[in-house]
Scaffold this motif. Structure first.
Motif, mmCIF file in Angstrom:
data_model
loop_
_atom_site.group_PDB
_atom_site.id
_atom_site.type_symbol
_atom_site.label_atom_id
_atom_site.label_comp_id
_atom_site.label_asym_id
_atom_site.label_seq_id
_atom_site.Cartn_x
_atom_site.Cartn_y
_atom_site.Cartn_z
ATOM 1 N N ILE A 132 43.620 12.885 2.756
ATOM 2 C CA ILE A 132 44.351 14.069 2.277
ATOM 3 C C ILE A 132 45.555 13.641 1.442
ATOM 4 O O ILE A 132 45.834 14.221 0.375
ATOM 5 C CB ILE A 132 44.783 14.947 3.466
ATOM 6 N N SER A 153 44.477 12.438 -1.961
ATOM 7 C CA SER A 153 43.897 13.471 -2.815
ATOM 8 C C SER A 153 44.932 14.138 -3.724
ATOM 9 O O SER A 153 44.560 14.799 -4.690
ATOM 10 C CB SER A 153 43.210 14.536 -1.956
ATOM 11 N N TYR A 194 42.104 18.908 -7.226
ATOM 12 C CA TYR A 194 41.326 20.029 -6.682
ATOM 13 C C TYR A 194 40.956 21.020 -7.786
ATOM 14 O O TYR A 194 39.845 21.558 -7.806
ATOM 15 C CB TYR A 194 42.110 20.727 -5.576
ATOM 16 N N ILE A 196 37.496 15.934 0.538
ATOM 17 C CA ILE A 196 38.139 16.993 1.322
ATOM 18 C C ILE A 196 37.466 18.333 1.051
ATOM 19 O O ILE A 196 37.240 19.136 1.964
ATOM 20 C CB ILE A 196 39.642 17.061 1.002
#
Length: 315
Positions: free
Chosen positions: A53, A56, A77, A292
């Motif tokens: 996480i 990311s 993302y 994720i």
């Protein structure tokens, strides 16, 4: 342990340790035994998840460990969720999941129902049927690659017999439209026995008295099947779908062994795409965000499915 042996253990225990043990509650002793396992699970599962996480949100690249790492916020993302190639990969994965689960459930339940009839040599046939799931994916991939070969593949000659297309000019794993179905066939062949065993356990858990009562009420075999067999086996069937769905979402080795993720991107599943991003392009931060997204997708769908499974069990 006999009373004599227990007495010897008690005598050998130092007095200070014995007093501390006697002062502990059963709950505390249980935590002493469980704590190492919990710590190991946290170290193996939770820490890598937290670290993923964290990565990311950065532009970190594993092949450049000394380069400056910058925070990019939600950019990774955003790129994943707006990338048409990622959505095409998701679609290919969904196609693979749906058809493998469909055929495995259909064939697995049918085989379990037949074997549950307890015909002659049913145990021998059960052993033969479960053989594919005992093989490693590498062995299965090599075996079916041989069957799919244009020149010598036995599968291709069967296609030639049915369609009239010359076997030497046809390769199922080389055709863009047929390569996904080639993987579906192999995975169904390998894992249908797993679904069959779970369904067989469900069938054999149904008490015979229920069928006897239904016969006394003059229920036909067809009605017994739909009102007794299917509802009582449904939780087992849903459990098999859950296990196979999670495993197939992570499918990697078998696909690579058969097609390498080609031709084109027709058999590029999310696991293969993630591997390329992480270990070929070395976009570690981007691939961490990708992982994720996949984790949240699987966890969310599995949670909804488990709730539905629990409702079915409560009926």
């Amino acid at each position: 342990m006999t009373d004599t042996a227990m007495g010897r253990v008690a005598e050998a225990t130092p007095p200070g340790v014995a007093r501390r043990i006697r002062g502990l509650s059963d709950r505390a002793i249980a935590w002493i035994f469980v704590a190492p396992t919990i710590f190991l699970l946290l170290a193996v599962n939770i820490f890598p998840l937290i670290w993923t996480i964290r990565l990311s949100f950065t532009n970190f690249r594993a092949n450049r460990p000394n380069a400056e790492v910058e925070s990019v916020g939600l950019r990774n993302y955003q790129r994943i969720l707006t990338d048409a190639d990622v959505w095409a990969t998701m679609q290919a994965t969904a196609h693979f999941l749906f058809w493998t689960l469909f055929f495995q459930v259909l064939l697995g339940f049918a085989l379990a129902w037949l074997i549950n009839r307890k015909f002659r040599h049913s145990d021998l046939w059960t052993t033969i049927i479960v053989l594919p799931m005992m093989l490693s994916p590498a062995v299965v991939g090599n075996f079916w690659t041989f069957l799919y070969q244009p020149q010598i593949g036995l599968f291709n000659y069967a296609v030639e017999f049915l369609t009239g297309v010359p076997a030497t000019s046809f390769s199922m794993i080389g055709e863009v439209s047929l390569a996904p179905w080639a993987i579906v066939i192999v995975d169904t062949w390998m894992w249908t026995p797993f679904v069959m065993l779970i369904c067989l356990a469900g069938l054999r858990s149904i008490p015979e008295s229920i069928y006897e009562a239904a016969e006394c009420d003059r229920a036909s075999p067809w009605r017994q099947f739909w009102t007794i067999t299917v509802p009582m086996v449904l939780p087992f069937l849903m459990l098999a779908v859950l296990f196979r769905g999670i495993e197939n979402f992570k499918m990697f080795d078998l696909v690579v062994q058969l097609t390498g993720g080609g031709p084109g991107n027709t058999t590029t599943l999310t696991s293969i795409d993630l591997k390329r991003e992480a270990f070929e392009k070395w976009r570690t931060g981007y691939s961490s965000a990708y992982a994720i997204v996949l984790f949240v997708t699987v966890f969310g769908l599995a949670s909804i499915y488990v709730k539905a499974l629990n409702k079915v069990k409560e009926r």
